[in-house]
Design an enzyme around this catalytic site. Structure first.
Site, mmCIF file in Angstrom:
data_model
loop_
_atom_site.group_PDB
_atom_site.id
_atom_site.type_symbol
_atom_site.label_atom_id
_atom_site.label_comp_id
_atom_site.label_asym_id
_atom_site.label_seq_id
_atom_site.Cartn_x
_atom_site.Cartn_y
_atom_site.Cartn_z
ATOM 1 N N GLY A 32 0.763 -1.242 0.000
ATOM 2 C CA GLY A 32 0.000 0.000 0.000
ATOM 3 C C GLY A 32 0.788 1.283 0.000
ATOM 4 N N GLU B 240 3.915 -6.806 1.846
ATOM 5 C CA GLU B 240 3.558 -7.174 0.464
ATOM 6 C C GLU B 240 3.600 -5.948 -0.449
ATOM 7 O OE1 GLU B 240 -0.428 -8.588 1.026
ATOM 8 O OE2 GLU B 240 0.204 -10.440 1.999
ATOM 9 N N PRO B 241 4.746 -5.305 -0.590
ATOM 10 C CA PRO B 241 4.786 -4.117 -1.442
ATOM 11 C C PRO B 241 4.693 -4.492 -2.919
ATOM 12 C CG PRO B 241 7.007 -4.727 -0.819
ATOM 13 C CD PRO B 241 6.088 -5.677 -0.079
ATOM 14 N N ARG C 100 3.553 -1.565 -5.700
ATOM 15 C CA ARG C 100 3.809 -0.300 -6.379
ATOM 16 C C ARG C 100 5.139 0.337 -5.961
ATOM 17 N NH1 ARG C 100 -0.482 2.866 -8.185
ATOM 18 N NH2 ARG C 100 -1.785 1.724 -6.718
ATOM 19 N N ARG D 139 -4.753 2.830 -16.209
ATOM 20 C CA ARG D 139 -4.925 3.588 -14.961
ATOM 21 C C ARG D 139 -5.603 4.952 -15.155
ATOM 22 N NH1 ARG D 139 -1.534 5.056 -11.744
ATOM 23 N NH2 ARG D 139 -2.589 4.280 -9.901
ATOM 24 N N TYR E 145 -8.931 5.114 -13.040
ATOM 25 C CA TYR E 145 -8.836 5.822 -11.748
ATOM 26 C C TYR E 145 -8.537 7.304 -11.927
ATOM 27 C CZ TYR E 145 -7.173 0.982 -10.897
ATOM 28 O OH TYR E 145 -6.996 -0.373 -10.887
ATOM 29 N N CYS F 201 -11.602 3.759 -29.474
ATOM 30 C CA CYS F 201 -12.827 4.509 -29.760
ATOM 31 C C CYS F 201 -13.692 4.699 -28.531
ATOM 32 C CB CYS F 201 -13.585 3.807 -30.876
ATOM 33 S SG CYS F 201 -12.657 3.945 -32.399
ATOM 34 N N GLU F 202 -13.168 5.429 -27.572
ATOM 35 C CA GLU F 202 -13.916 5.809 -26.375
ATOM 36 C C GLU F 202 -13.370 7.136 -25.915
ATOM 37 O OE1 GLU F 202 -14.787 3.447 -23.068
ATOM 38 O OE2 GLU F 202 -14.468 1.544 -24.105
ATOM 39 N N TYR G 13 1.257 -1.945 -12.227
ATOM 40 C CA TYR G 13 -0.122 -1.873 -12.722
ATOM 41 C C TYR G 13 -0.193 -1.238 -14.116
ATOM 42 C CZ TYR G 13 -0.662 -2.862 -7.785
ATOM 43 O OH TYR G 13 -0.539 -3.437 -6.534
HETATM 44 N N1 LLP Z 1 -1.368 -7.132 -0.877
HETATM 45 C C1 LLP Z 1 -2.666 -7.248 -1.226
HETATM 46 C C2 LLP Z 1 -3.508 -8.224 -0.534
HETATM 47 C C3 LLP Z 1 -3.192 -6.440 -2.250
HETATM 48 O O1 LLP Z 1 -4.469 -6.549 -2.584
HETATM 49 C C4 LLP Z 1 -2.352 -5.507 -2.919
HETATM 50 C C5 LLP Z 1 -2.846 -4.650 -3.990
HETATM 51 C C6 LLP Z 1 -0.999 -5.438 -2.525
HETATM 52 C C7 LLP Z 1 -0.551 -6.252 -1.492
HETATM 53 C C8 LLP Z 1 -0.015 -4.494 -3.155
HETATM 54 O O2 LLP Z 1 -0.360 -3.164 -2.943
HETATM 55 P P1 LLP Z 1 0.640 -1.996 -3.380
HETATM 56 O O3 LLP Z 1 1.857 -2.075 -2.481
HETATM 57 O O4 LLP Z 1 0.984 -2.194 -4.792
HETATM 58 O O5 LLP Z 1 -0.139 -0.761 -3.141
HETATM 59 N N2 LLP Z 1 -4.589 -1.476 -10.043
HETATM 60 C C9 LLP Z 1 -4.510 -0.463 -9.009
HETATM 61 C C10 LLP Z 1 -3.910 -0.993 -7.734
HETATM 62 C C11 LLP Z 1 -4.644 -2.184 -7.171
HETATM 63 C C12 LLP Z 1 -4.015 -2.755 -5.933
HETATM 64 C C13 LLP Z 1 -4.658 -4.027 -5.524
HETATM 65 N N3 LLP Z 1 -4.071 -4.684 -4.399
HETATM 66 C C14 LLP Z 1 -3.726 0.736 -9.552
HETATM 67 O O6 LLP Z 1 -3.335 0.712 -10.717
HETATM 68 O O7 LLP Z 1 -3.556 1.723 -8.859
#
Ligand code: LLP
Length: 429
Positions: A240, A275-276, A278, A314, A318, A343-344, A372
């Protein structure tokens, strides 16, 4: 120096000029930097240095490219997976099964069985019935599945609604009030080795405060669980941590995050898991694109690029901001809309943005697409899946081939209706 930088007026990835990649591979293409991946992977782990017992699992969903997973495996990363497909990738990358965490709210029986058979190290169980089924599947194999119970700490991560996961009405985890009862019932099952709890409150979190609030709530929960006689040895704090997408943004560093976690969890006496996704991958990639047209518009011209929402979803999904810069800027600026060929109207990357003056045939990049990006691509409008290229110093290699429109056409048989095997008529009779 940033791995993506200008030298002699030309944008480079490490020591490779991007026009060289465009000439050799074509556009659009994702371009990743090995040095950038290594730097962010190491920065995250260095930030966690104050935490004695820890396990870091890369969220494969952010970038499941095999070469990238290999690189991260060599940096000591495990994998956080949410599907059988991601498990295959992690194993193919040489990540030990023990270092894999299986998350996700919709695990199928077949996926759980495959993960048990592969020796996946931990299941993050989303609710009671999933735990019961997992225990049964494990027991039938003479196994005990190592598991954590995912709880929903009811914290607003302050991020985009579509990537927020830790509020009470999100689909993830069990409520804090229900957690002790569910934990006690799951802990009694023979097929489960329940070791603690997991959270993940959302993605692209800009501020440590909601993360700290969520972790504090977990602290209270594990104290209650221990008071009830449970042995809590592991807590998974999810991913996150956000990253800057705009040139002027400042985000919490991994060191600040690690210091906060160390302070809040000081007395926990548990292995902490992370669990990083991004944070590790985001800044390590750009999307290289060619300007197809500059089309006059009512207010601003439309810069039509050859990348589209199917390649980088993205902005359409979003309203995400991705910085857009010319590969060989001419020093002038324009205000323009940037759009792709799909075409959107939603296939628009930016409206009314001040950008480098670009012309038909020029190259440009969208920045910060290492997470992502490619992983969320589709073939909408019968477009190809675009290639991914990995740069390492002065070398580059294709690490994902272009999947051509012909290849996606070739897997679409048209029925002749003469083959009886797929008919339901026999069952109906
Ligand atoms: N752990 C779990 C259980 C998750 O669901 C996620 C992301 C992560 C770890 C990794 O999170 P991060 O460190 O990457 O923030 N497609 C969206 C992001 C969706 C994230 C879903 N879960 C975007 O492009 O912003």
């Amino acid at each position: 120096m940033s791995p993506f930088h200008y030298r002699d007026g030309v944008l480079h990835a490490e020591r490779v000029p991007l026009p060289v990649i465009a000439a050799s591979i074509g556009t659009p293409a994702y371009v990743y930097s090995t040095a950038a991946f290594r730097a962010s992977a190491r920065a995250f782990r260095a930030g966690l240095a104050p935490i004695a017992r820890q396990h870091v699992a890369f969220a494969v969903k952010a970038n499941p490219n095999l070469a990238i997973l290999r690189l991260l495996a060599a940096e000591g990363y495990g994998a956080d997976i949410v599907s059988h497909g991601e498990m295959l990738r992690a194993l193919a990358a040489g990540i030990p099964p023990r270092a894999i965490v299986f998350s996700g709210v919709g695990k199928t029986d077949a996926e759980m069985i495959a993960a048990l058979d592969a020796g996946v190290g931990q299941f993050n169980v989303e609710f009671e019935e999933e735990g019961v089924v997992l225990a049964r599947l494990a027991a039938a194999r003479g196994l005990r599945a190592v598991a954590l119970l995912r709880v929903n700490p009811d914290i607003d991560a302050g991020t985009h609604a579509k990537i927020s996961t830790g509020r009470r009405d999100n689909k993830f985890g069990v409520g804090l009030d229900d957690a002790p009862g569910i934990y006690a019932r799951l802990a009694r099952l023979d097929g489960l080795d329940l070791r603690g709890v997991a959270i993940h409150i959302g993605s692209q979190i800009a501020d440590l405060a909601p993360l700290e609030a969520a972790i504090s709530r977990v602290g209270t929960l594990i104290a209650d669980l221990r008071a009830a006689g449970h042995r809590i040895t592991h807590v998974d704090l999810g991913g996150g941590l956000g990253i800057p997408y705009r040139p002027d943004e400042i985000y919490p560093t991994a060191a600040a995050y690690g210091a906060m976690v160390a302070r809040v969890t000081r007395d926990w006496d548990a292995t902490l898991m992370f669990e990083p996704g991004r944070f590790v991958a985001g800044e390590a990639g750009v999307l290289l694109t060619e300007i197809l047209w500059v089309k006059p518009g009512a207010t601003h011209p439309y810069v039509i690029v050859d990348a589209a929402m199917n390649d980088l979803a993205r902005p359409a999904l979003y309203d995400a901001f991705h910085d857009f810069v010319a590969v060989e800027p001419n020093g002038r600026r324009i205000v323009a809309n940037i759009a792709g060929p799909v075409c959107e109207s939603g296939d628009t990357f930016a409206m009314g943005r001040a950008i480098d003056d670009v012309r038909r045939g020029d190259l440009a990049v969208f920045r910060t697409v290492g997470a992502y990006g490619a992983t969320m691509a589709s073939t909408y409008n019968c477009r190809p899946l675009i290639p991914e290229v990995l740069v390492d110093d002065d070398r580059f290699a294709v690490v994902a081939d272009r999947i051509s429109p012909q290849a996606t056409l070739d897997v679409q048989p048209v029925p002749s209706w003469r083959r009886p095997t797929l008919s339901l008529s026999r069952q109906r009779r």
